[in-house]
Motif scaffolding. Structure first.
Motif, PDB file in Angstrom:
ATOM      1  N   ILE A  23     -35.049   0.970 -85.467  1.00  0.00           N
ATOM      2  CA  ILE A  23     -34.472   2.211 -84.967  1.00  0.00           C
ATOM      3  C   ILE A  23     -33.278   2.544 -85.850  1.00  0.00           C
ATOM      4  CG2 ILE A  23     -33.270   3.279 -83.024  1.00  0.00           C
ATOM      5  CD1 ILE A  23     -34.981   1.385 -81.250  1.00  0.00           C
ATOM      6  N   VAL A  24     -33.198   3.778 -86.301  1.00  0.00           N
ATOM      7  CA  VAL A  24     -32.091   4.219 -87.142  1.00  0.00           C
ATOM      8  C   VAL A  24     -31.327   5.306 -86.383  1.00  0.00           C
ATOM      9  CG1 VAL A  24     -31.404   5.215 -89.346  1.00  0.00           C
ATOM     10  CG2 VAL A  24     -33.387   3.699 -89.234  1.00  0.00           C
ATOM     11  N   LEU A  25     -30.033   5.082 -86.196  1.00  0.00           N
ATOM     12  CA  LEU A  25     -29.146   6.063 -85.561  1.00  0.00           C
ATOM     13  C   LEU A  25     -28.278   6.663 -86.643  1.00  0.00           C
ATOM     14  CD1 LEU A  25     -27.953   3.874 -82.590  1.00  0.00           C
ATOM     15  CD2 LEU A  25     -29.639   5.664 -82.499  1.00  0.00           C
ATOM     16  N   ARG A  26     -28.277   7.975 -86.757  1.00  0.00           N
ATOM     17  CA  ARG A  26     -27.441   8.665 -87.740  1.00  0.00           C
ATOM     18  C   ARG A  26     -26.492   9.588 -86.996  1.00  0.00           C
ATOM     19  NH1 ARG A  26     -29.909   7.800 -92.631  1.00  0.00           N
ATOM     20  NH2 ARG A  26     -32.122   7.357 -92.500  1.00  0.00           N
ATOM     21  N   ARG A  27     -25.205   9.507 -87.360  1.00  0.00           N
ATOM     22  CA  ARG A  27     -24.216  10.390 -86.769  1.00  0.00           C
ATOM     23  C   ARG A  27     -23.026  10.501 -87.709  1.00  0.00           C
ATOM     24  NH1 ARG A  27     -21.609   7.012 -81.749  1.00  0.00           N
ATOM     25  NH2 ARG A  27     -20.747   5.318 -82.970  1.00  0.00           N
ATOM     26  N   ALA A  28     -22.234  11.524 -87.473  1.00  0.00           N
ATOM     27  CA  ALA A  28     -21.000  11.710 -88.232  1.00  0.00           C
ATOM     28  C   ALA A  28     -19.839  11.461 -87.279  1.00  0.00           C
ATOM     29  CB  ALA A  28     -20.929  13.114 -88.800  1.00  0.00           C
ATOM     30  N   LEU A  29     -18.880  10.693 -87.740  1.00  0.00           N
ATOM     31  CA  LEU A  29     -17.708  10.377 -86.935  1.00  0.00           C
ATOM     32  C   LEU A  29     -16.468  10.689 -87.754  1.00  0.00           C
ATOM     33  CD1 LEU A  29     -17.106   9.181 -84.154  1.00  0.00           C
ATOM     34  CD2 LEU A  29     -16.938   6.959 -85.234  1.00  0.00           C
ATOM     35  N   HIS A  30     -15.732  11.712 -87.353  1.00  0.00           N
ATOM     36  CA  HIS A  30     -14.545  12.186 -88.075  1.00  0.00           C
ATOM     37  C   HIS A  30     -14.878  12.512 -89.529  1.00  0.00           C
ATOM     38  CE1 HIS A  30     -12.101  11.220 -84.654  1.00  0.00           C
ATOM     39  NE2 HIS A  30     -12.571   9.981 -84.644  1.00  0.00           N
ATOM     40  N   GLY A  31     -16.023  13.149 -89.744  1.00  0.00           N
ATOM     41  CA  GLY A  31     -16.431  13.571 -91.079  1.00  0.00           C
ATOM     42  C   GLY A  31     -17.123  12.494 -91.896  1.00  0.00           C
ATOM     43  N   MET A  32     -17.174  11.271 -91.415  1.00  0.00           N
ATOM     44  CA  MET A  32     -17.809  10.181 -92.152  1.00  0.00           C
ATOM     45  C   MET A  32     -19.241   9.998 -91.635  1.00  0.00           C
ATOM     46  SD  MET A  32     -16.631   6.232 -92.604  1.00  0.00           S
ATOM     47  CE  MET A  32     -16.827   5.853 -90.889  1.00  0.00           C
ATOM     48  N   GLN A  33     -20.205  10.137 -92.530  1.00  0.00           N
ATOM     49  CA  GLN A  33     -21.605   9.969 -92.170  1.00  0.00           C
ATOM     50  C   GLN A  33     -21.924   8.485 -92.058  1.00  0.00           C
ATOM     51  OE1 GLN A  33     -23.839  12.428 -91.604  1.00  0.00           O
ATOM     52  NE2 GLN A  33     -22.335  14.021 -92.034  1.00  0.00           N
ATOM     53  N   MET A  34     -22.660   8.104 -91.015  1.00  0.00           N
ATOM     54  CA  MET A  34     -23.053   6.710 -90.873  1.00  0.00           C
ATOM     55  C   MET A  34     -24.482   6.627 -90.389  1.00  0.00           C
ATOM     56  SD  MET A  34     -21.183   5.394 -87.398  1.00  0.00           S
ATOM     57  CE  MET A  34     -19.558   5.751 -87.926  1.00  0.00           C
ATOM     58  N   ALA A  35     -25.141   5.560 -90.798  1.00  0.00           N
ATOM     59  CA  ALA A  35     -26.496   5.264 -90.341  1.00  0.00           C
ATOM     60  C   ALA A  35     -26.505   3.818 -89.872  1.00  0.00           C
ATOM     61  CB  ALA A  35     -27.502   5.471 -91.467  1.00  0.00           C
ATOM     62  N   ILE A  36     -26.949   3.609 -88.642  1.00  0.00           N
ATOM     63  CA  ILE A  36     -27.013   2.269 -88.068  1.00  0.00           C
ATOM     64  C   ILE A  36     -28.475   1.888 -87.967  1.00  0.00           C
ATOM     65  CG2 ILE A  36     -26.405   0.846 -86.091  1.00  0.00           C
ATOM     66  CD1 ILE A  36     -24.223   2.973 -85.493  1.00  0.00           C
ATOM     67  N   ASN A  37     -28.857   0.840 -88.657  1.00  0.00           N
ATOM     68  CA  ASN A  37     -30.238   0.376 -88.678  1.00  0.00           C
ATOM     69  C   ASN A  37     -30.350  -0.832 -87.759  1.00  0.00           C
ATOM     70  OD1 ASN A  37     -32.864  -0.084 -89.313  1.00  0.00           O
ATOM     71  ND2 ASN A  37     -32.522  -0.450 -91.501  1.00  0.00           N
ATOM     72  N   LEU A  38     -31.137  -0.717 -86.698  1.00  0.00           N
ATOM     73  CA  LEU A  38     -31.277  -1.774 -85.700  1.00  0.00           C
ATOM     74  C   LEU A  38     -32.729  -2.198 -85.575  1.00  0.00           C
ATOM     75  CD1 LEU A  38     -29.168  -0.018 -82.956  1.00  0.00           C
ATOM     76  CD2 LEU A  38     -28.451  -1.988 -84.265  1.00  0.00           C
ATOM     77  N   ARG A  39     -32.928  -3.478 -85.317  1.00  0.00           N
ATOM     78  CA  ARG A  39     -34.273  -3.958 -84.997  1.00  0.00           C
ATOM     79  C   ARG A  39     -34.529  -3.698 -83.519  1.00  0.00           C
ATOM     80  NH1 ARG A  39     -32.430  -9.064 -87.555  1.00  0.00           N
ATOM     81  NH2 ARG A  39     -32.064  -9.554 -85.381  1.00  0.00           N
ATOM     82  N   VAL A  40     -35.773  -3.479 -83.162  1.00  0.00           N
ATOM     83  CA  VAL A  40     -36.118  -3.268 -81.754  1.00  0.00           C
ATOM     84  C   VAL A  40     -35.819  -4.530 -80.957  1.00  0.00           C
ATOM     85  CG1 VAL A  40     -38.037  -2.849 -80.178  1.00  0.00           C
ATOM     86  CG2 VAL A  40     -37.799  -1.475 -82.233  1.00  0.00           C
ATOM     87  N   SER A  41     -35.954  -5.686 -81.564  1.00  0.00           N
ATOM     88  CA  SER A  41     -35.686  -6.941 -80.858  1.00  0.00           C
ATOM     89  C   SER A  41     -34.208  -7.118 -80.518  1.00  0.00           C
ATOM     90  CB  SER A  41     -36.169  -8.129 -81.692  1.00  0.00           C
ATOM     91  OG  SER A  41     -35.494  -8.167 -82.921  1.00  0.00           O
ATOM     92  N   ASP A  42     -33.306  -6.306 -81.100  1.00  0.00           N
ATOM     93  CA  ASP A  42     -31.883  -6.371 -80.769  1.00  0.00           C
ATOM     94  C   ASP A  42     -31.571  -5.726 -79.417  1.00  0.00           C
ATOM     95  OD1 ASP A  42     -31.404  -7.602 -83.165  1.00  0.00           O
ATOM     96  OD2 ASP A  42     -30.785  -5.769 -84.194  1.00  0.00           O
ATOM     97  N   PHE A  43     -32.518  -4.973 -78.874  1.00  0.00           N
ATOM     98  CA  PHE A  43     -32.306  -4.296 -77.605  1.00  0.00           C
ATOM     99  C   PHE A  43     -32.675  -5.225 -76.455  1.00  0.00           C
ATOM    100  CE2 PHE A  43     -32.346  -0.919 -80.593  1.00  0.00           C
ATOM    101  CZ  PHE A  43     -31.512   0.050 -80.060  1.00  0.00           C
ATOM    102  N   LEU A  44     -32.033  -5.021 -75.299  1.00  0.00           N
ATOM    103  CA  LEU A  44     -32.247  -5.871 -74.128  1.00  0.00           C
ATOM    104  C   LEU A  44     -33.537  -5.543 -73.399  1.00  0.00           C
ATOM    105  CD1 LEU A  44     -28.636  -5.805 -72.674  1.00  0.00           C
ATOM    106  CD2 LEU A  44     -29.693  -7.581 -74.062  1.00  0.00           C
TER     107      LEU A  44
END
Length: 174
Positions: free
Chosen positions: A51-72
């Protein structure tokens, strides 16, 4: 990756339709509400393994790459008139909405399908875990000796065998 249509995610403002993602049409891209992100929106890419989450926080672009197994697991949360199906992460800001519906049978079927596809357990509303405890803010190795002193052997502060009292000092001069 297949091209996704605009109907696969959150509908535009003013739309009366709710969020309904199809677990059989993965990978899917959609937008979700995020109060901390710029513009209040984050972009999510769902796949069977990641799962990839993309968002901008205070003008800084970020992408968080997570494995599905990291979820509860896949949880069902009750709202006022509808129920919300979410993919729960230990960090509440990484929890992902999957489906919103007022039809209990539809949400129960979707809950089981998402759980089977991601191979994650079903988490009922009353069994949700508390968020992870915050990490300690102090430095765990601060009390240790500095690196250059670790190489040295600490000397004996008081070696009683080498202590001489009440004796005259003898100095030999040439």
């Amino acid at each position: 990756m297949r091209r996704q249509t605009a109907t696969s995610g959150i509908n535009p403002a003013g739309s009366s339709r709710a969020l309904r993602l199809d677990p059989l049409s993965l990978p899917v891209r959609f937008e979700a509400h995020d109060i901390r992100a710029d513009g209040g929106v984050r972009h999510i890419e769902l796949d069977r393994e990641r799962i990839v989450l993309r968002r901008a926080l205070h003008g800084m672009q970020m992408a968080i790459n997570l494995r599905v197994s990291d979820f509860l697991g896949v949880a069902l949360r009750g709202l006022d008139e509808a129920q919300l199906l979410v993919l729960v992460h230990r960090d509440p800001s990484l929890t992902i909405p999957l489906c919103v519906s007022s039809d209990r049978e539809e949400i129960a079927v979707a809950w089981q399908m998402w759980s089977d596809i991601f191979a994650l357990p079903l988490l009922p509303e009353d069994k949700l875990r508390e968020p992870a405890a915050r990490r300690r803010r102090h430095n765990a190795i601060r009390a240790r000796r500095p690196k250059f002193l670790v190489r040295r052997r600490a000397g004996d502060l008081l070696n009683l065998a080498n202590l001489h009292r009440n004796e005259r000092e003898i100095i030999a001069r040439d």
